[in-house]
Design an enzyme around this catalytic site. Structure first.
Site, PDB file in Angstrom:
ATOM      1  N   GLY A 186       0.764  -1.241   0.000  1.00 24.48           N
ATOM      2  CA  GLY A 186       0.000   0.000   0.000  1.00 24.48           C
ATOM      3  C   GLY A 186       0.791   1.285   0.000  1.00 24.48           C
ATOM      4  O   GLY A 186       0.202   2.366   0.063  1.00 24.48           O
ATOM      5  N   SER A 206      -2.658 -10.600  -2.975  1.00 27.69           N
ATOM      6  CA  SER A 206      -2.055 -11.107  -1.751  1.00 27.69           C
ATOM      7  C   SER A 206      -2.925 -10.767  -0.547  1.00 27.69           C
ATOM      8  O   SER A 206      -3.173  -9.591  -0.266  1.00 27.69           O
ATOM      9  CB  SER A 206      -0.653 -10.512  -1.554  1.00 27.69           C
ATOM     10  OG  SER A 206      -0.182 -10.731  -0.244  1.00 27.69           O
ATOM     11  N   CYS A 366      19.625 -11.906  -8.438  1.00 28.69           N
ATOM     12  CA  CYS A 366      18.938 -10.727  -8.988  1.00 28.69           C
ATOM     13  C   CYS A 366      19.879  -9.527  -9.105  1.00 28.69           C
ATOM     14  O   CYS A 366      19.828  -8.780 -10.088  1.00 28.69           O
ATOM     15  CB  CYS A 366      17.730 -10.367  -8.122  1.00 28.69           C
ATOM     16  SG  CYS A 366      16.379 -11.558  -8.245  1.00 28.69           S
TER      17      CYS A 366
END
Length: 415
Positions: A186, A206, A366
């Protein structure tokens, strides 16, 4: 037999660095010229050798997770850097080339990501524990690439800069209706409502993220200006002045790009602006990592622009700007890994060593993908009208640039 096959494999692959392998029987052999970088890999079990031969990406990752494959006298970074550098320059055996080609063509089946499967895939990674993510993310729990205006920036500052840069590209005005597709915990929705006066609808698959985002909005007194919903983008209806999506397109899958961008066009007002922030490849498409697909992001995929272009071209939307961020994500993930490693005493109370090795390997892979492979972050600014945004980027950097968002209050981030 497996040791001989690996010997043949590495003899052809290693062309510019030196890789030493200690085999399960204790013998050590060197591969590649005595120049460039050096790394040493110890393999403790013949099964690990076989797994590397059959699927190097999956076998190496699983071997590291199980403690059967370990770097010696070098770091995991150094080991994987040598392997990555030579993987794309050396000669691979025919069986691996065929396997890679088969996985590449299978992606349209693997990545169908129907709504129920998409929710399962999201839960696999994002619903494991908010407490884990709080240990290594910034205070606002931004789980996407930050924007480093200079190297001295902290992770918190760079994530604030990312949100402000995106907000600037959205050309926001108070009261605008904004859709946030894949809202995470959020942070972006809270920023747009609190600092820019927007009315935000934010969707996620989710359940953990939904609960945390709703609680954060309530704590911040923003519940009336933000609606968080557990919803697939394909099921979203309505009309919005702005659409933003940060780090979600990587979960859409090749077969659904047309549906995704078509939906963005359908939901966006005629005068609206959309900003899609996504990892992408600055090179031709390739098979996705089988290890990442199995353990980290099932159904995920990093697209090349050539794969996105057909969907963009048939969406009816103008590509008003495409910006490319190159090393920003490598810097971001290095911050995450440093914080993850610093939090190991707490993490060991939550997870076993295999999980910890898996997550450390994931973060390292990554980092190196953004430092040594053709991987970057793309900002796709889209609109129905060609003049929906200014004709140059001056509005982002000049006197009329959007104000920098404020750092979130700590008590908001922790709830």
């Amino acid at each position: 037999m497996w040791e001989k096959l690996l010997d043949r494999f590495l003899t052809g692959m290693m062309v510019e660095d030196r890789l030493s392998i200690t085999y399960p029987d204790g013998t050590t052999r060197d591969y590649g010229p005595d120049t460039g970088e050096f790394a040493h890999l110890a393999i403790a079990d013949t099964n690990a050798v076989r797994n590397i031969i059959l699927n190097p990406d999956l076998g190496l990752g699983e071997g590291y997770m199980d403690g059967q494959v370990t770097p010696r006298n070098c770091t995991l970074d150094q080991l994987l850097t040598v392997i990555i550098r030579n993987r794309f320059k050396g000669r691979l055996p025919p069986w691996l080339l065929l396997a890679n080609r088969a996985r590449f063509h299978a992606r349209r089946f693997i990545q169908r990501n129907a709504p129920r499967a998409a929710q399962r895939n999201v839960a696999h990674h994002y619903d494991i524990s908010d407490d884990l993510y709080r240990l290594f993310l910034d205070e606002d729990m931004q789980y996407s690439c930050a924007y480093f205006g200079d190297d001295a920036m902290t992770l918190e500052q760079a994530q604030v800069a990312k949100k402000a840069h995106i907000a600037g590209k959205l050309c926001l005005e108070p009261g605008m209706r904004v859709l946030d597709i894949g809202c995470g915990w959020g942070g972006m929705a809270l920023t747009l409502a609190r600092d820019y006066g927007c009315e935000v609808t934010a969707i996620t698959l989710s359940e953990n993220q939904l609960a945390t985002a709703q609680q954060r909005a309530e704590t911040a007194g923003l519940s009336k200006r933000i609606r968080f919903k557990l919803q697939d983008y394909r099921h979203t209806t309505g009309s919005f002045d702005r659409v933003v999506s940060v780090g979600m397109l990587e979960h859409v899958g090749v077969p659904n790009f047309g549906t995704y961008f078509g939906k963005v066009g359908e939901l966006l007002d005629p005068d609206g602006v959309a900003l899609i922030h996504t990892i992408g490849r600055s090179a031709p498409p390739m098979a996705h990592s089988s290890w990442i697909n199995k353990y980290i992001f099932p159904g995920g995929y990093v697209p090349s622009l050539s794969e996105l272009a057909p969907a963009l071209e048939t969406s009816g939307l103008w590509q008003t700007d495409i910006e490319i961020w190159r090393l920003h994500y490598a810097k971001t993930i290095r911050h995450w890994r440093d914080r993850f490693d610093a939090s190991l005493p707490q993490i060991r109370k939550m997870y076993d060593e295999r999980f910890i090795r898996m997550f450390h390997y994931y973060l390292t892979v990554c980092i190196l993908a953004f430092e040594h492979q053709m991987q970057a972050v793309y900002h796709l600014q889209l609109a129905h009208r060609r003049d929906a945004v200014p004709l140059t980027r001056d509005y982002l950097y000049g006197k009329t640039a959007a104000p920098t968002a404020k750092l979130p209050k700590r008590e908001i981030a922790e709830n």
